[in-house]
Design a protein around this motif. Structure first.
Motif, PDB file in Angstrom:
ATOM      1  N   PHE A 195      40.538  28.886  79.977  1.00  0.00           N
ATOM      2  CA  PHE A 195      40.164  29.276  81.372  1.00  0.00           C
ATOM      3  C   PHE A 195      39.345  28.464  81.772  1.00  0.00           C
ATOM      4  O   PHE A 195      39.453  27.980  83.094  1.00  0.00           O
ATOM      5  CB  PHE A 195      39.588  31.072  81.279  1.00  0.00           C
ATOM      6  CG  PHE A 195      38.872  31.168  82.218  1.00  0.00           C
ATOM      7  CD1 PHE A 195      39.999  31.879  83.528  1.00  0.00           C
ATOM      8  CD2 PHE A 195      37.617  31.067  82.979  1.00  0.00           C
ATOM      9  CE1 PHE A 195      39.499  31.752  84.996  1.00  0.00           C
ATOM     10  CE2 PHE A 195      37.378  31.591  83.874  1.00  0.00           C
ATOM     11  CZ  PHE A 195      38.594  31.791  85.050  1.00  0.00           C
ATOM     12  N   VAL A 211      40.519  33.916  90.939  1.00  0.00           N
ATOM     13  CA  VAL A 211      40.282  34.765  90.262  1.00  0.00           C
ATOM     14  C   VAL A 211      40.560  36.107  90.182  1.00  0.00           C
ATOM     15  O   VAL A 211      39.224  37.051  90.188  1.00  0.00           O
ATOM     16  CB  VAL A 211      38.629  34.433  89.359  1.00  0.00           C
ATOM     17  CG1 VAL A 211      39.481  35.358  87.518  1.00  0.00           C
ATOM     18  CG2 VAL A 211      38.552  33.136  88.698  1.00  0.00           C
ATOM     19  N   SER A 315      43.810  32.468  88.522  1.00  0.00           N
ATOM     20  CA  SER A 315      44.003  32.465  87.290  1.00  0.00           C
ATOM     21  C   SER A 315      43.500  34.035  87.264  1.00  0.00           C
ATOM     22  O   SER A 315      43.692  34.580  88.213  1.00  0.00           O
ATOM     23  CB  SER A 315      42.335  32.247  86.937  1.00  0.00           C
ATOM     24  OG  SER A 315      41.801  30.980  86.582  1.00  0.00           O
ATOM     25  N   VAL A 317      43.717  37.166  85.098  1.00  0.00           N
ATOM     26  CA  VAL A 317      42.979  37.201  84.396  1.00  0.00           C
ATOM     27  C   VAL A 317      43.282  38.711  83.451  1.00  0.00           C
ATOM     28  O   VAL A 317      43.001  38.805  83.042  1.00  0.00           O
ATOM     29  CB  VAL A 317      41.893  36.890  84.321  1.00  0.00           C
ATOM     30  CG1 VAL A 317      41.421  35.614  84.450  1.00  0.00           C
ATOM     31  CG2 VAL A 317      41.084  38.075  85.618  1.00  0.00           C
ATOM     32  N   ARG A 349      47.909  30.174  86.744  1.00  0.00           N
ATOM     33  CA  ARG A 349      47.904  29.947  85.181  1.00  0.00           C
ATOM     34  C   ARG A 349      47.575  31.925  84.734  1.00  0.00           C
ATOM     35  O   ARG A 349      46.654  32.242  84.994  1.00  0.00           O
ATOM     36  CB  ARG A 349      46.892  29.195  84.111  1.00  0.00           C
ATOM     37  CG  ARG A 349      48.009  28.041  84.970  1.00  0.00           C
ATOM     38  CD  ARG A 349      46.758  26.741  83.985  1.00  0.00           C
ATOM     39  NE  ARG A 349      46.995  26.924  82.494  1.00  0.00           N
ATOM     40  CZ  ARG A 349      45.770  26.225  81.904  1.00  0.00           C
ATOM     41  NH1 ARG A 349      45.856  25.736  82.012  1.00  0.00           N
ATOM     42  NH2 ARG A 349      45.414  26.228  80.310  1.00  0.00           N
ATOM     43  N   ARG A 350      48.246  32.321  83.658  1.00  0.00           N
ATOM     44  CA  ARG A 350      47.521  33.041  83.012  1.00  0.00           C
ATOM     45  C   ARG A 350      46.981  33.601  82.330  1.00  0.00           C
ATOM     46  O   ARG A 350      47.046  32.761  80.805  1.00  0.00           O
ATOM     47  CB  ARG A 350      48.469  34.859  82.814  1.00  0.00           C
ATOM     48  CG  ARG A 350      49.069  35.531  81.856  1.00  0.00           C
ATOM     49  CD  ARG A 350      50.110  36.238  81.723  1.00  0.00           C
ATOM     50  NE  ARG A 350      50.069  37.862  80.918  1.00  0.00           N
ATOM     51  CZ  ARG A 350      50.401  37.900  79.705  1.00  0.00           C
ATOM     52  NH1 ARG A 350      50.187  36.476  78.835  1.00  0.00           N
ATOM     53  NH2 ARG A 350      49.649  38.804  78.886  1.00  0.00           N
ATOM     54  N   PHE A 351      45.729  34.402  81.186  1.00  0.00           N
ATOM     55  CA  PHE A 351      44.876  34.737  80.564  1.00  0.00           C
ATOM     56  C   PHE A 351      44.658  35.295  80.602  1.00  0.00           C
ATOM     57  O   PHE A 351      43.970  36.288  80.578  1.00  0.00           O
ATOM     58  CB  PHE A 351      43.624  33.284  80.870  1.00  0.00           C
ATOM     59  CG  PHE A 351      43.325  31.953  81.059  1.00  0.00           C
ATOM     60  CD1 PHE A 351      43.198  30.881  80.838  1.00  0.00           C
ATOM     61  CD2 PHE A 351      43.852  32.128  82.897  1.00  0.00           C
ATOM     62  CE1 PHE A 351      43.434  30.204  81.196  1.00  0.00           C
ATOM     63  CE2 PHE A 351      43.824  30.739  83.349  1.00  0.00           C
ATOM     64  CZ  PHE A 351      44.220  29.482  82.532  1.00  0.00           C
TER      65      PHE A 351
END
Ligand SMILES: [Zn+2]
Ligand SMILES: [Zn+2]
Length: 411
Positions: A195, A211, A315, A317, A349-351
């Motif tokens: 991340f 985010v 992101s 999250v 993007r995935r976290f």
């Protein structure tokens, strides 16, 4: 994963207490099976999330019932319930004034505190759950039998919280959540590094990283992580997360590292209004903003302004419920700009920052339990609870099952 509620009846005087009473949020909210307020002595609330707290005000339409929870869970619940009323008030059987009655009738306990002789027959302890700030599990003792209800639980340390306290002693029954009982998370350390690396990449190429984050917990977790890794670029925070910060400031002793939290908070730019927002979308930075699934809140505004530019990043999250704008963005790369569907050009993007224990840790939790408990798997989707229950029997020899809504269990 729907609304959670559990009714516990004592063997001595047949007094009843309720563990959580959540709501299914969405366009038309719904509640667990009906329980008459006059039939229960108290509601014990594990944490502020609406799937556990969303129906609690129903018991405070008049006086008579007590709420037993941590001071922090109470304050965070009120914050989320106020928002719930603002968004879905038309469909809700309670209103703002009922939250005041609820607050007035709350017995605030500390995390890990023991409450003796509740309703004259229950001894109750509230070990920390590691799930969100203020959150606890509940150990209920009645006539020599001891039952653990995990609520939502996380055994791992995060930047914001210590992992759950699992020193439960001998148990006769365990009611465990099963959210990620069939999935393991990536190691936390790796998720955190990935991340922060992504945040650096985006900002250093002249972009802005949005985010979208849930106000309570995840927003602060991300701010603490960036601070802990000495992130050099500006970090802004917006919306209801700022109100949650104020509450957390007053309950710092509940956090893993109060100093890190204070430094992270000093470090963030507090978004003060629309002109500030319009300025923010022009300078490279990280913006942490609710709502976490892009359903309302300032994150919708940021998303519209940032999604169509390649150098920016988004992101994800947290878990995105199917059908939400966040899920559509993640699965299809589509979003709404000025009311029209558009192809997202920013890097998405995935976290997997989860507040729930993964599969390995849930088994670890069961292995730490002493005694020969019956185990009940709840709070997962139907098949995962059943699967988890049969796996528990296989591995530990405990009698285990996945109870249906309305089932009665005798301990
Ligand atoms: Zn929760
Ligand atoms: Zn939950």
């Amino acid at each position: 994963m729907g609304k959670s509620a559990l009714l516990v009846k004592g063997k001595k005087n047949n007094k009843q207490i309720l563990l959580d009473y959540g709501a299914q949020t969405g366009r038309e909210p719904s509640f667990p099976m009906h329980v008459q307020p006059k039939e229960i002595h108290s509601v014990l609330l594990t944490h502020a999330h609406l799937d556990h707290s969303g129906g609690v005000p129903l018991f405070f339409l008049r006086e008579g019932v007590r709420l037993v929870t941590t001071g922090l869970s109470l304050e965070l619940s009120i914050l989320l319930l106020e928002d719930f009323i603002k968004l879905s008030g038309f469909y809700l059987p309670f209103e703002y004034i009922d939250l005041l009655t609820m607050e007035k009738n709350t017995e605030r306990i500390a995390v890990n505190e023991t409450r003796e002789q509740l309703a004259g027959e229950f001894n109750v302890r509230f070990p920390s759950s590691g799930h969100i700030p203020g959150g606890t599990t509940v150990v209920v003792e009645n006539e020599g039998k001891r039952v653990l209800y995990t609520g939502d639980i996380n055994l791992q340390d995060s930047q914001l919280l210590k992992g759950a306290d699992t020193d439960y002693g001998e148990l006769d029954a365990v009611i465990t959540e099963s959210t990620y009982s069939q999935v393991d998370h990536e190691p936390r350390e790796k998720i955190e590094s990935d991340f922060v690396q992504f945040a650096n990449e985006v900002v250093e190429r002249g972009g802005i990283l949005l985010v979208p984050a849930f106000s309570v917990g995840r927003a602060q977790e991300i701010a603490c992580l960036l601070r802990a890794r000495n992130f050099k670029h500006p970090v802004a925070m917006d919306g209801m997360a700022l109100k949650a910060n104020e509450i957390l400031f007053r309950y710092q002793e509940n956090l893993r590292d109060p100093e890190l939290f204070r430094k992270a908070m000093e470090n963030i730019e507090v978004v003060s209004g629309w002109s500030h927002r319009r300025k923010l979308v022009k300078t490279p930075s990280v913006i942490i903003s609710p709502a976490g699934m892009l359903m309302g809140g300032a994150s919708v505004f940021y998303n519209e302004h940032l999604a169509l530019t390649e150098r920016n990043g988004i992101s994800i999250v947290a878990f995105q419920v199917p059908g939400t704008p966040g899920r559509t963005l993640l699965d299809k790369g589509l979003t709404l700009v000025n009311g029209k569907p558009a192809k997202v050009k920013a890097e998405v993007r995935r976290f997997d920052f989860s507040g729930h224990s993964g599969r390995g840790d849930l088994f670890d939790l069961i292995s730490r339990v002493k005694g020969n408990p019956k185990v009940y798997a709840v709070h997962g989707d139907g098949s995962s609870c059943e699967k988890f229950a049969s796996e528990i029997t296989e591995r530990f020899g405990y009698e285990a099952s996945a109870p249906q809504i309305g089932d009665k269990i005798v301990v």
